[in-house]
Motif scaffolding. Structure first.
Motif, PDB file in Angstrom:
ATOM      1  N   ARG A 128      -3.651 -11.070  14.775  1.00 26.67           N
ATOM      2  CA  ARG A 128      -2.710 -11.489  13.731  1.00 26.67           C
ATOM      3  C   ARG A 128      -3.254 -10.982  12.401  1.00 26.67           C
ATOM      4  N   TYR A 129      -2.391 -10.343  11.640  1.00 23.18           N
ATOM      5  CA  TYR A 129      -2.784  -9.780  10.358  1.00 23.18           C
ATOM      6  C   TYR A 129      -2.066 -10.541   9.247  1.00 23.18           C
ATOM      7  N   GLN A 130      -2.777 -10.755   8.151  1.00 20.89           N
ATOM      8  CA  GLN A 130      -2.218 -11.438   6.988  1.00 20.89           C
ATOM      9  C   GLN A 130      -1.804 -10.379   5.973  1.00 20.89           C
ATOM     10  N   VAL A 131      -0.554 -10.438   5.553  1.00 18.93           N
ATOM     11  CA  VAL A 131      -0.030  -9.504   4.562  1.00 18.93           C
ATOM     12  C   VAL A 131       0.356 -10.314   3.339  1.00 18.93           C
ATOM     13  N   ARG A 132      -0.106  -9.875   2.185  1.00 21.30           N
ATOM     14  CA  ARG A 132       0.223 -10.535   0.913  1.00 21.30           C
ATOM     15  C   ARG A 132       1.039  -9.597   0.050  1.00 21.30           C
ATOM     16  N   GLU A 133       1.964 -10.196  -0.665  1.00 18.76           N
ATOM     17  CA  GLU A 133       2.792  -9.422  -1.584  1.00 18.76           C
ATOM     18  C   GLU A 133       2.527  -9.921  -2.993  1.00 18.76           C
ATOM     19  N   SER A 134       2.275  -8.983  -3.903  1.00 21.04           N
ATOM     20  CA  SER A 134       2.083  -9.304  -5.304  1.00 21.04           C
ATOM     21  C   SER A 134       2.941  -8.332  -6.095  1.00 21.04           C
ATOM     22  N   GLY A 135       4.085  -8.805  -6.568  1.00 18.13           N
ATOM     23  CA  GLY A 135       5.036  -7.898  -7.214  1.00 18.13           C
ATOM     24  C   GLY A 135       5.593  -6.952  -6.170  1.00 18.13           C
ATOM     25  N   SER A 136       5.437  -5.650  -6.389  1.00 21.39           N
ATOM     26  CA  SER A 136       5.911  -4.672  -5.409  1.00 21.39           C
ATOM     27  C   SER A 136       4.765  -4.135  -4.546  1.00 21.39           C
ATOM     28  N   ALA A 137       3.550  -4.665  -4.750  1.00 14.85           N
ATOM     29  CA  ALA A 137       2.388  -4.197  -3.999  1.00 14.85           C
ATOM     30  C   ALA A 137       2.066  -5.143  -2.843  1.00 14.85           C
ATOM     31  N   PHE A 138       1.592  -4.555  -1.755  1.00 13.91           N
ATOM     32  CA  PHE A 138       1.194  -5.314  -0.582  1.00 13.91           C
ATOM     33  C   PHE A 138      -0.282  -5.094  -0.319  1.00 13.91           C
ATOM     34  N   SER A 139      -0.905  -6.057   0.347  1.00 11.97           N
ATOM     35  CA  SER A 139      -2.250  -5.872   0.900  1.00 11.97           C
ATOM     36  C   SER A 139      -2.233  -6.466   2.301  1.00 11.97           C
ATOM     37  N   CYS A 140      -3.168  -6.013   3.133  1.00 14.46           N
ATOM     38  CA  CYS A 140      -3.190  -6.439   4.524  1.00 14.46           C
ATOM     39  C   CYS A 140      -4.632  -6.568   4.991  1.00 14.46           C
ATOM     40  N   ALA A 146      -8.051  -1.550   4.899  1.00 17.90           N
ATOM     41  CA  ALA A 146      -9.458  -1.513   4.499  1.00 17.90           C
ATOM     42  C   ALA A 146      -9.911  -0.075   4.228  1.00 17.90           C
ATOM     43  N   ASP A 147      -9.419   0.864   5.019  1.00 17.10           N
ATOM     44  CA  ASP A 147      -9.811   2.266   4.861  1.00 17.10           C
ATOM     45  C   ASP A 147      -9.143   2.944   3.667  1.00 17.10           C
ATOM     46  N   TYR A 148      -7.851   2.671   3.445  1.00 13.55           N
ATOM     47  CA  TYR A 148      -7.090   3.457   2.464  1.00 13.55           C
ATOM     48  C   TYR A 148      -6.578   2.675   1.259  1.00 13.55           C
ATOM     49  N   ARG A 149      -6.509   1.374   1.332  1.00  7.81           N
ATOM     50  CA  ARG A 149      -6.080   0.530   0.216  1.00  7.81           C
ATOM     51  C   ARG A 149      -4.784   1.000  -0.445  1.00  7.81           C
ATOM     52  N   GLY A 150      -3.848   1.485   0.368  1.00 14.15           N
ATOM     53  CA  GLY A 150      -2.551   1.907  -0.145  1.00 14.15           C
ATOM     54  C   GLY A 150      -2.499   3.329  -0.660  1.00 14.15           C
ATOM     55  N   ARG A 151      -3.624   4.029  -0.684  1.00 16.18           N
ATOM     56  CA  ARG A 151      -3.636   5.406  -1.193  1.00 16.18           C
ATOM     57  C   ARG A 151      -2.836   6.355  -0.306  1.00 16.18           C
ATOM     58  N   ARG A 152      -2.658   6.000   0.963  1.00 15.06           N
ATOM     59  CA  ARG A 152      -1.876   6.829   1.880  1.00 15.06           C
ATOM     60  C   ARG A 152      -0.628   6.089   2.329  1.00 15.06           C
ATOM     61  N   GLY A 153      -0.107   5.247   1.445  1.00 17.38           N
ATOM     62  CA  GLY A 153       1.098   4.497   1.748  1.00 17.38           C
ATOM     63  C   GLY A 153       0.777   3.189   2.447  1.00 17.38           C
ATOM     64  N   PRO A 154       1.807   2.419   2.728  1.00 15.31           N
ATOM     65  CA  PRO A 154       1.606   1.101   3.343  1.00 15.31           C
ATOM     66  C   PRO A 154       1.235   1.197   4.821  1.00 15.31           C
TER      67      PRO A 154
END
Length: 175
Positions: A128-140, A146-154
């Motif tokens: 199970r993965y936790q996804v957070r949304e802050s404005g238009s940005a997501f983290s997982c 962990a490897d790309y931090r959104g630099r290569r898309g979601p």
């Protein structure tokens, strides 16, 4: 025609930057409308297309992105502008062959996403993965994030959450 990618193991998805536009429910219909308005102009102005089509500039940009992955629109980095072209690409190939987009549609279609305010849980395999949304940005909490931090898309989990939030389900799964 010569097409280059930054690495032989990578595709032509703009390093994942186009996935958001491809994952929207309206992009396909908007792309068809916008494509009718293209007139082989050397420079396409999204604001002008928005006015002609009645769509927002954001939706026109998403439609142009979709048309770009289909080879029907190009983007000139030097001019920072879109232009009309027609390449012999299969229009849906980018979507069918993008593993993150395919996996995100599967996760959303299988009901693997549980929303809880600005957070979501995505069941994928035995994890199970936790996804957070802050404005238009997501983290997982997944390895991709962990490897790309959104630099290569979601990641596929964030894409699935975005699809479910938008209600992008259609018969047979998620579009």
């Amino acid at each position: 025609t010569l097409t280059l990618s930054p690495d032989s193991a990578r595709g032509f998805s703009g390093e994942g930057g186009v996935l958001e536009a491809l994952a929207t429910e309206d992009a396909a219909a908007d792309a068809e409308l916008v494509s009718v308005l293209l007139a082989w102009e050397p420079r396409i102005e999204p604001a002008s297309l928005a006015e002609q089509s009645g769509l927002s500039v954001e939706r026109v940009r998403a439609a142009l992105t979709r048309l770009g992955t289909a080879g029907r629109v190009g983007y000139d980095l030097a001019d920072a502008a879109y232009f009309h072209r027609e390449l012999p690409y299969d229009a849906d190939r980018a979507e069918r062959h993008n593993p993150r987009l395919v996996a995100a549609r599967r996760l959303a279609g299988e009901g693997a996403v549980t929303l809880d305010g600005s957070r979501a849980t995505v069941a994928s395999g035995d994890r199970r993965y936790q996804v957070r949304e802050s404005g238009s940005a997501f983290s997982c909490t997944c390895q991709w994030w962990a490897d790309y931090r959104g630099r290569r898309g979601p990641c596929k989990h964030a894409l699935a959450v975005r699809m479910v939030r938008r209600g992008a389900t259609v018969a047979g799964g998620v579009r």
